[in-house]
Design a protein around this motif. Sequence first.
Motif, PDB file in Angstrom:
ATOM      1  N   ALA A 125      -5.402 -69.512  -0.831  1.00 50.93           N
ATOM      2  CA  ALA A 125      -4.951 -68.195  -1.049  1.00 50.93           C
ATOM      3  C   ALA A 125      -5.936 -67.273  -1.714  1.00 50.93           C
ATOM      4  CB  ALA A 125      -3.382 -67.946  -1.753  1.00 50.93           C
ATOM      5  N   ALA A 126      -6.407 -67.873  -2.824  1.00 51.35           N
ATOM      6  CA  ALA A 126      -7.677 -67.127  -3.485  1.00 51.35           C
ATOM      7  C   ALA A 126      -8.747 -66.690  -2.973  1.00 51.35           C
ATOM      8  CB  ALA A 126      -7.830 -67.935  -5.105  1.00 51.35           C
ATOM      9  N   ASN A 127      -9.004 -67.760  -1.879  1.00 48.95           N
ATOM     10  CA  ASN A 127     -10.321 -67.838  -1.004  1.00 48.95           C
ATOM     11  C   ASN A 127      -9.985 -67.944   0.455  1.00 48.95           C
ATOM     12  OD1 ASN A 127     -13.017 -67.190  -0.514  1.00 48.95           O
ATOM     13  ND2 ASN A 127     -13.628 -68.998  -1.726  1.00 48.95           N
ATOM     14  N   ALA A 128      -8.978 -67.383   1.181  1.00 49.80           N
ATOM     15  CA  ALA A 128      -8.695 -67.682   2.364  1.00 49.80           C
ATOM     16  C   ALA A 128      -9.683 -67.743   3.408  1.00 49.80           C
ATOM     17  CB  ALA A 128      -7.498 -67.027   3.075  1.00 49.80           C
ATOM     18  N   LEU A 129     -10.372 -66.468   3.374  1.00 49.83           N
ATOM     19  CA  LEU A 129     -11.579 -66.327   4.368  1.00 49.83           C
ATOM     20  C   LEU A 129     -12.775 -67.501   4.405  1.00 49.83           C
ATOM     21  CD1 LEU A 129     -12.805 -64.326   6.271  1.00 49.83           C
ATOM     22  CD2 LEU A 129     -13.998 -63.372   4.479  1.00 49.83           C
ATOM     23  N   HIS A 130     -12.865 -67.726   3.186  1.00 47.63           N
ATOM     24  CA  HIS A 130     -13.848 -69.040   3.093  1.00 47.63           C
ATOM     25  C   HIS A 130     -13.299 -70.264   3.720  1.00 47.63           C
ATOM     26  CE1 HIS A 130     -16.438 -72.105   1.644  1.00 47.63           C
ATOM     27  NE2 HIS A 130     -15.123 -73.032   1.149  1.00 47.63           N
ATOM     28  N   TYR A 131     -12.047 -70.571   3.487  1.00 48.40           N
ATOM     29  CA  TYR A 131     -11.323 -71.754   3.905  1.00 48.40           C
ATOM     30  C   TYR A 131     -11.282 -71.809   5.717  1.00 48.40           C
ATOM     31  CZ  TYR A 131     -10.810 -73.676  -0.872  1.00 48.40           C
ATOM     32  OH  TYR A 131     -10.994 -74.012  -2.070  1.00 48.40           O
ATOM     33  N   VAL A 132     -10.782 -70.674   6.058  1.00 50.67           N
ATOM     34  CA  VAL A 132     -10.373 -70.787   7.473  1.00 50.67           C
ATOM     35  C   VAL A 132     -11.881 -70.562   8.476  1.00 50.67           C
ATOM     36  CG1 VAL A 132      -8.092 -69.601   7.427  1.00 50.67           C
ATOM     37  CG2 VAL A 132     -10.211 -67.968   7.560  1.00 50.67           C
ATOM     38  N   GLN A 133     -12.902 -70.593   7.780  1.00 52.38           N
ATOM     39  CA  GLN A 133     -14.284 -70.567   8.391  1.00 52.38           C
ATOM     40  C   GLN A 133     -14.764 -72.009   8.209  1.00 52.38           C
ATOM     41  OE1 GLN A 133     -16.445 -67.461   6.489  1.00 52.38           O
ATOM     42  NE2 GLN A 133     -15.454 -65.799   7.695  1.00 52.38           N
ATOM     43  N   GLN A 134     -14.091 -72.511   7.511  1.00 54.98           N
ATOM     44  CA  GLN A 134     -14.630 -73.939   7.421  1.00 54.98           C
ATOM     45  C   GLN A 134     -13.934 -75.272   8.411  1.00 54.98           C
ATOM     46  OE1 GLN A 134     -17.229 -74.552   5.252  1.00 54.98           O
ATOM     47  NE2 GLN A 134     -16.866 -72.113   4.841  1.00 54.98           N
TER      48      GLN A 134
ATOM     49  N   THR B 167      -7.924 -81.949   5.434  1.00 54.57           N
ATOM     50  CA  THR B 167      -8.399 -81.242   4.404  1.00 54.57           C
ATOM     51  C   THR B 167      -9.432 -80.261   4.839  1.00 54.57           C
ATOM     52  OG1 THR B 167     -10.385 -82.845   4.112  1.00 54.57           O
ATOM     53  CG2 THR B 167      -8.357 -83.176   2.883  1.00 54.57           C
ATOM     54  N   ILE B 168      -9.722 -79.163   4.116  1.00 53.96           N
ATOM     55  CA  ILE B 168     -10.821 -78.130   4.132  1.00 53.96           C
ATOM     56  C   ILE B 168     -11.337 -78.051   2.858  1.00 53.96           C
ATOM     57  CG2 ILE B 168     -11.441 -75.767   4.779  1.00 53.96           C
ATOM     58  CD1 ILE B 168      -8.812 -75.460   6.540  1.00 53.96           C
ATOM     59  N   ASP B 169     -12.673 -78.632   2.805  1.00 54.40           N
ATOM     60  CA  ASP B 169     -13.038 -78.465   1.436  1.00 54.40           C
ATOM     61  C   ASP B 169     -12.163 -79.367   0.439  1.00 54.40           C
ATOM     62  OD1 ASP B 169     -15.420 -77.401   2.434  1.00 54.40           O
ATOM     63  OD2 ASP B 169     -15.054 -75.481   1.343  1.00 54.40           O
ATOM     64  N   ASP B 170     -11.955 -78.748  -0.723  1.00 58.01           N
ATOM     65  CA  ASP B 170     -11.141 -79.460  -1.729  1.00 58.01           C
ATOM     66  C   ASP B 170      -9.504 -79.054  -1.603  1.00 58.01           C
ATOM     67  OD1 ASP B 170     -11.278 -76.530  -2.245  1.00 58.01           O
ATOM     68  OD2 ASP B 170     -11.469 -76.942  -4.310  1.00 58.01           O
ATOM     69  N   VAL B 171      -9.119 -78.415  -0.290  1.00 55.87           N
ATOM     70  CA  VAL B 171      -7.613 -78.179   0.177  1.00 55.87           C
ATOM     71  C   VAL B 171      -7.340 -79.126   0.890  1.00 55.87           C
ATOM     72  CG1 VAL B 171      -6.107 -76.481   0.913  1.00 55.87           C
ATOM     73  CG2 VAL B 171      -8.072 -75.647  -0.608  1.00 55.87           C
ATOM     74  N   GLU B 172      -5.773 -79.813   0.689  1.00 55.42           N
ATOM     75  CA  GLU B 172      -5.269 -80.758   1.576  1.00 55.42           C
ATOM     76  C   GLU B 172      -4.092 -79.866   2.315  1.00 55.42           C
ATOM     77  OE1 GLU B 172      -4.677 -85.006   0.143  1.00 55.42           O
ATOM     78  OE2 GLU B 172      -2.745 -84.199   0.229  1.00 55.42           O
ATOM     79  N   ILE B 173      -4.147 -80.154   3.438  1.00 53.73           N
ATOM     80  CA  ILE B 173      -2.994 -79.344   4.289  1.00 53.73           C
ATOM     81  C   ILE B 173      -2.028 -80.445   4.745  1.00 53.73           C
ATOM     82  CG2 ILE B 173      -2.313 -77.724   6.013  1.00 53.73           C
ATOM     83  CD1 ILE B 173      -5.310 -76.967   5.794  1.00 53.73           C
TER      84      ILE B 173
ATOM     85  N   ASP C 275      -5.662 -77.748  16.508  1.00 52.79           N
ATOM     86  CA  ASP C 275      -5.942 -76.321  17.826  1.00 52.79           C
ATOM     87  C   ASP C 275      -5.144 -75.437  17.441  1.00 52.79           C
ATOM     88  OD1 ASP C 275      -6.279 -75.352  20.479  1.00 52.79           O
ATOM     89  OD2 ASP C 275      -4.208 -75.698  20.500  1.00 52.79           O
ATOM     90  N   LYS C 276      -3.876 -75.480  16.868  1.00 48.26           N
ATOM     91  CA  LYS C 276      -3.085 -74.366  16.286  1.00 48.26           C
ATOM     92  C   LYS C 276      -3.779 -73.795  14.989  1.00 48.26           C
ATOM     93  CE  LYS C 276       0.937 -75.357  19.031  1.00 48.26           C
ATOM     94  NZ  LYS C 276       2.324 -75.935  19.239  1.00 48.26           N
ATOM     95  N   TRP C 277      -4.275 -74.427  14.058  1.00 46.68           N
ATOM     96  CA  TRP C 277      -4.813 -73.797  12.878  1.00 46.68           C
ATOM     97  C   TRP C 277      -5.957 -73.100  13.327  1.00 46.68           C
ATOM     98  CZ3 TRP C 277      -3.849 -73.881   7.900  1.00 46.68           C
ATOM     99  CH2 TRP C 277      -5.035 -73.419   6.974  1.00 46.68           C
ATOM    100  N   ILE C 278      -7.018 -73.623  14.155  1.00 43.82           N
ATOM    101  CA  ILE C 278      -8.040 -72.901  14.527  1.00 43.82           C
ATOM    102  C   ILE C 278      -7.578 -71.495  15.475  1.00 43.82           C
ATOM    103  CG2 ILE C 278     -10.115 -72.941  16.056  1.00 43.82           C
ATOM    104  CD1 ILE C 278     -10.120 -75.791  15.400  1.00 43.82           C
ATOM    105  N   ARG C 279      -6.641 -71.500  16.257  1.00 45.56           N
ATOM    106  CA  ARG C 279      -6.410 -70.435  17.117  1.00 45.56           C
ATOM    107  C   ARG C 279      -5.614 -69.338  16.200  1.00 45.56           C
ATOM    108  NH1 ARG C 279      -2.334 -71.028  20.723  1.00 45.56           N
ATOM    109  NH2 ARG C 279      -1.757 -73.134  19.889  1.00 45.56           N
TER     110      ARG C 279
END
Length: 161
Positions: free
Chosen positions: A65-74, A94-100, A113-117
Motif C-alpha cells: 500500500a505504501a508503494n503500490a505503483l512500484h509493486y504493480v510494475q514489477q 511474490t513481488i520483490d519483498d511482498v508475498e501475495i 493473468d488477473k493480477w496483471i490485467r
Amino acid sequence: MLARQITAQWRRFLVRRDIQAIEKREFSVLSSNCIGGRIYDVLGLPYLTPTVGLFLFPDCFLKFAANALHYVQQPLKQAKHSMYVSELTYPVATIDDVEIHFLHYGSFSDAADKWIRRSARINFEQLYLSMTDRDGFEQRHERMFDELPIEAKVLFSCRPR
C-alpha cells in the motif's frame, strides 16, 4: 431467523441506495483481503484493483500500500514456499519483498493473468485502502496503517480503539 433475513435485506437496500449516490465510480480499492472485491461486487462495478480473491499478511500489505505503483510494475513470481504458511493449498506469489496469497484461484497462471490485467486499471487519482485486523495483525500495524500517506482508508477491526 426471519428477523436476520429482514435485517440483511434492509441492510442491502440501504447499501444500494447509498451506493447510487456515489458520483465518481472509477475508484480503486487496495484491500488486504477479499473485502475490496466484495465492494465492487455489491456496487456492480468492474474491478479497478488487483486485490481481488486474495489476501496479504499485514507487513506485506502495508509495504504494498505504501508503494503500490512500484509493486504493480514489477514481475509477479510464483512462490514455492511462504514466509507465513507452512502448507500451501492455493497459489502464492511474490513481488520483490511482498508475498501475495491468491486464496480464491485455482492456478498461478490464472491469478497472474488477473493480477496483471487488474493492475493496469488502478486509478491512483482516486485510491482507497481497506485493511482488517486479521492474519497476524498487531498494534504496530495499526500505527503504520494510520501513517500511510493515503487519506481515504479504513481499518476494519474487532478491537476497541
